[in-house]
Design a protein around this motif. Structure first.
Motif, mmCIF file in Angstrom:
data_model
loop_
_atom_site.group_PDB
_atom_site.id
_atom_site.type_symbol
_atom_site.label_atom_id
_atom_site.label_comp_id
_atom_site.label_asym_id
_atom_site.label_seq_id
_atom_site.Cartn_x
_atom_site.Cartn_y
_atom_site.Cartn_z
ATOM 1 N N ASP A 109 5.533 -9.299 5.080
ATOM 2 C CA ASP A 109 6.527 -9.591 4.046
ATOM 3 C C ASP A 109 6.074 -10.844 3.310
ATOM 4 O O ASP A 109 6.096 -11.945 3.863
ATOM 5 N N LEU A 110 5.676 -10.652 2.058
ATOM 6 C CA LEU A 110 5.130 -11.789 1.292
ATOM 7 C C LEU A 110 6.207 -12.801 0.920
ATOM 8 O O LEU A 110 5.895 -13.887 0.434
ATOM 9 N N ALA B 289 0.807 -1.225 0.000
ATOM 10 C CA ALA B 289 0.000 0.000 0.000
ATOM 11 C C ALA B 289 0.839 1.272 0.000
ATOM 12 O O ALA B 289 0.302 2.363 -0.179
ATOM 13 N N PHE C 67 8.981 3.077 4.891
ATOM 14 C CA PHE C 67 8.224 3.458 3.681
ATOM 15 C C PHE C 67 6.737 3.593 4.015
ATOM 16 O O PHE C 67 6.047 4.493 3.527
HETATM 17 N N1 LIG Z 1 3.490 -0.710 -12.953
HETATM 18 C C1 LIG Z 1 3.053 -1.453 -13.964
HETATM 19 O O1 LIG Z 1 3.227 -1.108 -15.138
HETATM 20 C C2 LIG Z 1 2.339 -2.737 -13.701
HETATM 21 C C3 LIG Z 1 1.830 -3.466 -14.796
HETATM 22 C C4 LIG Z 1 1.186 -4.661 -14.554
HETATM 23 C C5 LIG Z 1 1.038 -5.123 -13.261
HETATM 24 N N2 LIG Z 1 1.553 -4.405 -12.213
HETATM 25 C C6 LIG Z 1 1.395 -4.945 -10.853
HETATM 26 O O2 LIG Z 1 0.867 -3.944 -10.005
HETATM 27 C C7 LIG Z 1 1.226 -4.224 -8.655
HETATM 28 C C8 LIG Z 1 1.679 -2.944 -7.967
HETATM 29 O O3 LIG Z 1 2.921 -2.546 -8.529
HETATM 30 P P1 LIG Z 1 3.345 -1.028 -8.765
HETATM 31 O O4 LIG Z 1 3.435 -0.831 -10.216
HETATM 32 O O5 LIG Z 1 2.536 -0.113 -7.952
HETATM 33 O O6 LIG Z 1 4.864 -1.095 -8.231
HETATM 34 P P2 LIG Z 1 5.592 -0.512 -6.939
HETATM 35 O O7 LIG Z 1 5.419 0.957 -6.879
HETATM 36 O O8 LIG Z 1 6.970 -1.070 -6.984
HETATM 37 O O9 LIG Z 1 4.781 -1.178 -5.744
HETATM 38 C C9 LIG Z 1 4.977 -2.523 -5.386
HETATM 39 C C10 LIG Z 1 4.606 -2.680 -3.935
HETATM 40 O O10 LIG Z 1 4.806 -4.060 -3.571
HETATM 41 C C11 LIG Z 1 5.561 -4.088 -2.373
HETATM 42 N N3 LIG Z 1 6.301 -5.329 -2.192
HETATM 43 C C12 LIG Z 1 7.300 -5.834 -2.951
HETATM 44 N N4 LIG Z 1 7.765 -6.977 -2.411
HETATM 45 C C13 LIG Z 1 7.047 -7.195 -1.277
HETATM 46 C C14 LIG Z 1 7.071 -8.186 -0.276
HETATM 47 N N5 LIG Z 1 7.977 -9.190 -0.276
HETATM 48 N N6 LIG Z 1 6.174 -8.122 0.740
HETATM 49 C C15 LIG Z 1 5.293 -7.100 0.797
HETATM 50 N N7 LIG Z 1 5.231 -6.119 -0.114
HETATM 51 C C16 LIG Z 1 6.107 -6.159 -1.138
HETATM 52 C C17 LIG Z 1 6.510 -2.890 -2.489
HETATM 53 O O11 LIG Z 1 7.068 -2.580 -1.231
HETATM 54 P P3 LIG Z 1 8.431 -1.692 -1.135
HETATM 55 O O12 LIG Z 1 8.032 -0.296 -1.474
HETATM 56 O O13 LIG Z 1 8.859 -1.883 0.281
HETATM 57 O O14 LIG Z 1 9.380 -2.276 -2.129
HETATM 58 C C18 LIG Z 1 5.515 -1.850 -3.002
HETATM 59 O O15 LIG Z 1 4.749 -1.355 -1.943
HETATM 60 C C19 LIG Z 1 2.296 -5.320 -8.722
HETATM 61 O O16 LIG Z 1 1.704 -6.554 -8.402
HETATM 62 C C20 LIG Z 1 2.702 -5.318 -10.183
HETATM 63 O O17 LIG Z 1 3.194 -6.567 -10.610
HETATM 64 C C21 LIG Z 1 2.179 -3.216 -12.400
#
Ligand SMILES: NC(=O)c1ccc[n+]([C@@H]2O[C@H](COP(=O)([O-])OP(=O)(O)OC[C@H]3O[C@@H](n4cnc5c(N)ncnc54)[C@H](OP(=O)(O)O)[C@@H]3O)[C@@H](O)[C@H]2O)c1
Length: 353
Positions: free
Chosen positions: A133-134, A82, A110
């Motif tokens: 933590d996933l 989030a 964060f």
């Molecule tokens: N951006 C795109 O173009 C796109 C396209 C298709 C799908 N998606 C999907 O959308 C979702 C959100 O991504 P986003 O684009 O918003 O990217 P983002 O800004 O990098 O956000 C990802 C979030 O997941 C958290 N996270 C990563 N590893 C984790 C873990 N082990 N345990 C708990 N939380 C964890 C991160 O935490 P930290 O901040 O601590 O790293 C961050 O809060 C993801 O599932 C991604 O695959 C995104």
């Protein structure tokens, strides 16, 4: 839903089914990504069209009005990841809609920064942080225990967190990290929370943030288990394909009459921190190109917000959404036997952990 969205999704479906018929899955994936890119660039020129922030505002207002007429029970939501990008904007909309939102994040600092920003932007404080933590099944279970000790209802679960294209890594439980974080962690989280969702009288919604990249995922268990077959992009695709297969199988297990619905979605190509593992993603050139080829986090969160709040999707379950339309996922996610096999494979993977 705009005409552009309808054209993008229906063209994608035709291309997918045509190339699948010829057994050319990678060609389909390549062309579908190209259609997505054209859609994004064209969508930037929708002069006069309703902005996505206005669409979010409408969804929030419509939901609040409906809730007020039903009597104001404080509803509870969980959003994983989030603190950043799509998860942050989804959290903001749910907070504004009146939910108490549990921000399930892995990093306390964060999460704290995100909470400050949220308070500044909304003037509200109906949210809290709980550590998750996933990449650790122990952490997932400790999160669900903490949650259940504090709350006796869960109305919306947004399984949003994810990592993309990281170098080969393993979770605490020895699972390839993209599969482990994007799918297995959410598999355990959701299963541990099903009971509390089942006892939530008004029904609950599960929203799984997958990706169009599931189309490059090859469903072969060897590719999940064998480090030597690891490919950053294909394994990201596998994790997101597995997430849709899980969605289909969970909807099937819950049955048509369940009060819980579960759907998966692609959020668009969104300007967030996700590409952090892509080489040179810190460079000004990459950032410039990516900003042209991507949409804002508000637009990226629209599908998650709609599936969480809108009355239009009431009762819809087991589906995969691209933009604002139901779309056809790749073949393994349409194969009930494979979806059921994946469930068994995952259960065996997490047994005793
Ligand atoms: N951006 C795109 O173009 C796109 C396209 C298709 C799908 N998606 C999907 O959308 C979702 C959100 O991504 P986003 O684009 O918003 O990217 P983002 O800004 O990098 O956000 C990802 C979030 O997941 C958290 N996270 C990563 N590893 C984790 C873990 N082990 N345990 C708990 N939380 C964890 C991160 O935490 P930290 O901040 O601590 O790293 C961050 O809060 C993801 O599932 C991604 O695959 C995104």
């Amino acid at each position: 839903m705009s005409d552009l969205e309808q054209i993008a999704v229906s063209t994608s479906e035709k291309v997918l089914l045509f190339f699948e018929g010829l057994n050319l899955h990678f060609a389909a994936a390549f062309i579908l990504h190209a259609i997505e890119l054209i859609y994004i660039i064209l969508s930037k020129f929708r002069f006069g069209a309703t902005t996505d922030q206005v669409k979010v505002d409408r969804l929030v207002l419509e939901y609040k009005t409906r809730q007020e007429s039903l009597g104001n029970v404080r509803k509870v939501a969980i959003v994983t990841g989030a603190n950043s990008g799509i998860g942050f904007e989804t959290t903001k909309a749910l907070v504004r809609a009146g939910f108490h939102v549990v921000m399930a994040c892995r990093n306390r600092i964060f999460a704290g920064q995100a909470m400050e920003k949220l308070e500044q932007q909304t003037d509200l404080n109906n949210f809290e942080f709980m550590e998750l933590d996933l990449a650790s099944i122990k952490s997932v279970k400790s999160f669900t225990e903490n949650f259940k000790a504090k709350f006796n209802r869960l109305d919306v679960l947004v399984n949003n967190a994810g990592v993309m294209a990281c170098p080969y890594q393993e979770t605490e439980d020895g699972i390839e990290a993209q599969f482990g974080v994007n799918y297995v962690g959410h598999f355990v989280l959701t299963n541990e929370l099903l009971e509390v969702m089942q006892s939530t009288a008004e029904g609950s919604r599960i929203v799984n943030v997958s990706s169009i990249a599931h189309r490059v995922g090859i469903y072969e268990t060897a590719r999940i288990l064998d480090k030597n077959l690891y490919n950053r992009v294909i394994n990201y695709g596998i994790s997101k394909l597995a997430f849709i297969m899980f969605t289909v199988e969970l909807a099937n297990r819950l049955g048509k009459d369940s009060k819980i619905t579960v759907n998966a979605l692609h959020p668009g190509v969104v300007d967030t921190n996700l590409p952090r593992y892509i080489p040179f993603s810190d460079s000004a050139f990459f950032k410039f190109i990516f900003s042209i080829c991507s949409v804002s986090p508000v637009t990226g969160a629209l599908n998650s917000i709609r599936l969480s709040l809108s009355s239009e999707v009431e009762g819809i379950t087991g589906k995969y959404f691209e933009h604002e339309c139901v779309s056809v996922p790749n073949a393994p996610a349409r194969d009930k036997k494979l979806c059921s096999d994946l469930w068994g494979f995952t259960e065996a993977m997490v047994k005793g952990k």
